[in-house]
Write a protein that holds these residues in place. Sequence first.
Motif, PDB file in Angstrom:
ATOM      1  N   VAL A 148      -2.771  94.177  17.343  1.00  0.00           N
ATOM      2  CA  VAL A 148      -3.565  93.300  16.493  1.00  0.00           C
ATOM      3  C   VAL A 148      -3.633  91.918  17.137  1.00  0.00           C
ATOM      4  N   CYS A 149      -4.810  91.305  17.019  1.00  0.00           N
ATOM      5  CA  CYS A 149      -5.046  90.020  17.652  1.00  0.00           C
ATOM      6  C   CYS A 149      -5.229  88.987  16.553  1.00  0.00           C
ATOM      7  N   ARG A 150      -4.498  87.853  16.610  1.00  0.00           N
ATOM      8  CA  ARG A 150      -4.551  86.870  15.523  1.00  0.00           C
ATOM      9  C   ARG A 150      -4.703  85.454  16.076  1.00  0.00           C
ATOM     10  N   GLU A 151      -5.621  84.685  15.493  1.00  0.00           N
ATOM     11  CA  GLU A 151      -5.747  83.269  15.835  1.00  0.00           C
ATOM     12  C   GLU A 151      -4.519  82.534  15.297  1.00  0.00           C
ATOM     13  N   ASN A 152      -3.976  81.608  16.082  1.00  0.00           N
ATOM     14  CA  ASN A 152      -2.780  80.886  15.626  1.00  0.00           C
ATOM     15  C   ASN A 152      -2.868  79.385  15.941  1.00  0.00           C
ATOM     16  N   ASN A 153      -3.883  78.740  15.335  1.00  0.00           N
ATOM     17  CA  ASN A 153      -4.114  77.316  15.599  1.00  0.00           C
ATOM     18  C   ASN A 153      -3.409  76.395  14.627  1.00  0.00           C
ATOM     19  N   ASN A 154      -3.104  76.902  13.436  1.00  0.00           N
ATOM     20  CA  ASN A 154      -2.534  76.016  12.409  1.00  0.00           C
ATOM     21  C   ASN A 154      -1.598  76.804  11.488  1.00  0.00           C
ATOM     22  N   LEU A 155      -0.991  76.077  10.566  1.00  0.00           N
ATOM     23  CA  LEU A 155       0.030  76.696   9.716  1.00  0.00           C
ATOM     24  C   LEU A 155      -0.561  77.708   8.734  1.00  0.00           C
ATOM     25  N   ASP A 156      -1.805  77.483   8.297  1.00  0.00           N
ATOM     26  CA  ASP A 156      -2.441  78.454   7.392  1.00  0.00           C
ATOM     27  C   ASP A 156      -2.615  79.799   8.084  1.00  0.00           C
ATOM     28  N   GLU A 157      -3.095  79.735   9.330  1.00  0.00           N
ATOM     29  CA  GLU A 157      -3.276  80.987  10.087  1.00  0.00           C
ATOM     30  C   GLU A 157      -1.931  81.676  10.325  1.00  0.00           C
ATOM     31  N   MET A 158      -0.922  80.865  10.553  1.00  0.00           N
ATOM     32  CA  MET A 158       0.409  81.426  10.788  1.00  0.00           C
ATOM     33  C   MET A 158       0.908  82.150   9.536  1.00  0.00           C
ATOM     34  N   ALA A 159       0.746  81.524   8.383  1.00  0.00           N
ATOM     35  CA  ALA A 159       1.199  82.133   7.121  1.00  0.00           C
ATOM     36  C   ALA A 159       0.429  83.430   6.864  1.00  0.00           C
ATOM     37  N   ALA A 160      -0.879  83.427   7.155  1.00  0.00           N
ATOM     38  CA  ALA A 160      -1.693  84.628   6.946  1.00  0.00           C
ATOM     39  C   ALA A 160      -1.217  85.762   7.856  1.00  0.00           C
ATOM     40  N   THR A 161      -0.847  85.424   9.074  1.00  0.00           N
ATOM     41  CA  THR A 161      -0.370  86.449  10.017  1.00  0.00           C
ATOM     42  C   THR A 161       0.968  87.025   9.556  1.00  0.00           C
ATOM     43  N   ILE A 162       1.836  86.171   9.034  1.00  0.00           N
ATOM     44  CA  ILE A 162       3.133  86.667   8.548  1.00  0.00           C
ATOM     45  C   ILE A 162       2.906  87.673   7.419  1.00  0.00           C
ATOM     46  N   ASP A 163       1.995  87.353   6.484  1.00  0.00           N
ATOM     47  CA  ASP A 163       1.692  88.287   5.380  1.00  0.00           C
ATOM     48  C   ASP A 163       1.108  89.587   5.916  1.00  0.00           C
ATOM     49  N   PHE A 164       0.195  89.446   6.877  1.00  0.00           N
ATOM     50  CA  PHE A 164      -0.462  90.607   7.486  1.00  0.00           C
ATOM     51  C   PHE A 164       0.566  91.525   8.156  1.00  0.00           C
ATOM     52  N   VAL A 165       1.472  90.916   8.912  1.00  0.00           N
ATOM     53  CA  VAL A 165       2.484  91.696   9.638  1.00  0.00           C
ATOM     54  C   VAL A 165       3.470  92.332   8.660  1.00  0.00           C
ATOM     55  N   ARG A 166       3.794  91.611   7.591  1.00  0.00           N
ATOM     56  CA  ARG A 166       4.719  92.171   6.604  1.00  0.00           C
ATOM     57  C   ARG A 166       4.166  93.489   6.054  1.00  0.00           C
ATOM     58  N   GLU A 167       2.881  93.457   5.675  1.00  0.00           N
ATOM     59  CA  GLU A 167       2.256  94.643   5.110  1.00  0.00           C
ATOM     60  C   GLU A 167       2.215  95.795   6.123  1.00  0.00           C
ATOM     61  N   LEU A 168       1.839  95.454   7.346  1.00  0.00           N
ATOM     62  CA  LEU A 168       1.754  96.451   8.415  1.00  0.00           C
ATOM     63  C   LEU A 168       3.129  97.062   8.689  1.00  0.00           C
ATOM     64  N   TYR A 169       4.153  96.214   8.685  1.00  0.00           N
ATOM     65  CA  TYR A 169       5.505  96.685   8.967  1.00  0.00           C
ATOM     66  C   TYR A 169       5.971  97.660   7.896  1.00  0.00           C
ATOM     67  N   GLU A 170       5.646  97.334   6.635  1.00  0.00           N
ATOM     68  CA  GLU A 170       6.032  98.243   5.533  1.00  0.00           C
ATOM     69  C   GLU A 170       5.326  99.581   5.681  1.00  0.00           C
ATOM     70  N   GLN A 171       4.041  99.535   6.008  1.00  0.00           N
ATOM     71  CA  GLN A 171       3.270 100.786   6.235  1.00  0.00           C
ATOM     72  C   GLN A 171       3.901 101.632   7.324  1.00  0.00           C
ATOM     73  N   LYS A 172       4.190 100.991   8.449  1.00  0.00           N
ATOM     74  CA  LYS A 172       4.741 101.735   9.597  1.00  0.00           C
ATOM     75  C   LYS A 172       6.129 102.264   9.268  1.00  0.00           C
ATOM     76  N   SER A 173       6.913 101.515   8.496  1.00  0.00           N
ATOM     77  CA  SER A 173       8.257 101.967   8.123  1.00  0.00           C
ATOM     78  C   SER A 173       8.164 103.221   7.272  1.00  0.00           C
ATOM     79  N   ASN A 174       7.181 103.263   6.369  1.00  0.00           N
ATOM     80  CA  ASN A 174       7.020 104.428   5.488  1.00  0.00           C
ATOM     81  C   ASN A 174       6.559 105.665   6.229  1.00  0.00           C
ATOM     82  N   HIS A 175       5.876 105.445   7.349  1.00  0.00           N
ATOM     83  CA  HIS A 175       5.362 106.586   8.104  1.00  0.00           C
ATOM     84  C   HIS A 175       6.313 107.098   9.163  1.00  0.00           C
ATOM     85  N   GLN A 176       7.457 106.439   9.255  1.00  0.00           N
ATOM     86  CA  GLN A 176       8.374 106.801  10.336  1.00  0.00           C
ATOM     87  C   GLN A 176       9.221 108.019  10.000  1.00  0.00           C
TER      88      GLN A 176
END
Length: 176
Positions: A148-176
């Motif tokens: 996944v490719c994410r823009e990281n210019n400011n703190l808002d984008e950073m917070a959005a990426t953390i939320d995005f990764v959290r969700e993705l990580y939970e998905q991948k954990s459930n499929h393992q």
Amino acid sequence: MASPRAPNILITGTPATGKTSMAQLIAQELQLKHIEVGKVIKEERFYTSFDEELDTRIIEEDDEDRLLDFLEPKMMEGGVVVDYHSCEFFPERWFQIVVVLRTSTEVLFERLSGRGYGDAKRDENMEAEIIGVVEEEARSSYGEDVVVCRENNNLDEMAATIDFVRELYEQKSNHQ
Ligand SMILES: Nc1ncnc2c1ncn2[C@@H]1O[C@H](COP(=O)(O)OP(=O)(O)O)[C@@H](O)[C@H]1O
Ligand SMILES: [Mg+2]
């Protein structure tokens, strides 16, 4: 070859796109371990020499092998957030999520200048980011369902990426 007991995340990108800051926050929020590969290379001396002119550590194939051997057991345990500016020499099986951070030219210029890089090193990194060297490297080394490719210019984008990764990580954990 064995696969990790829990998913691992790789945060990659050109120097100063915000990898270490992002990896630290993700590790904290998701209660994962953080490995800053640049720091490991320095501390464990997984490099052969220091090139003064290029202002960079020279990592030979043997150093790379020693680094991979050092990381292997940690990666097999799983639940690790790794950050490094390159991604193609890691085994593909280590990572279930690869996040490429991208930063705009203006922002990256400010960050690299603030870091005290010389003009040559700064310009080399600026050029690599404009061309998208690391993104290309990630896309050719890992599956499209992993990168996944994410823009990281400011703190808002950073917070959005953390939320995005959290969700993705939970998905991948459930499929393992
Ligand atoms: N999303 C962001 N918004 C604003 N500043 C950031 C962001 N991410 C990182 N930074 C700042 O940019 C600089 C480089 O970040 P760092 O995490 O060290 O990058 P890298 O590990 O990719 O070299 C640091 O001063 C950091 O505080
Ligand atoms: Mg860093």
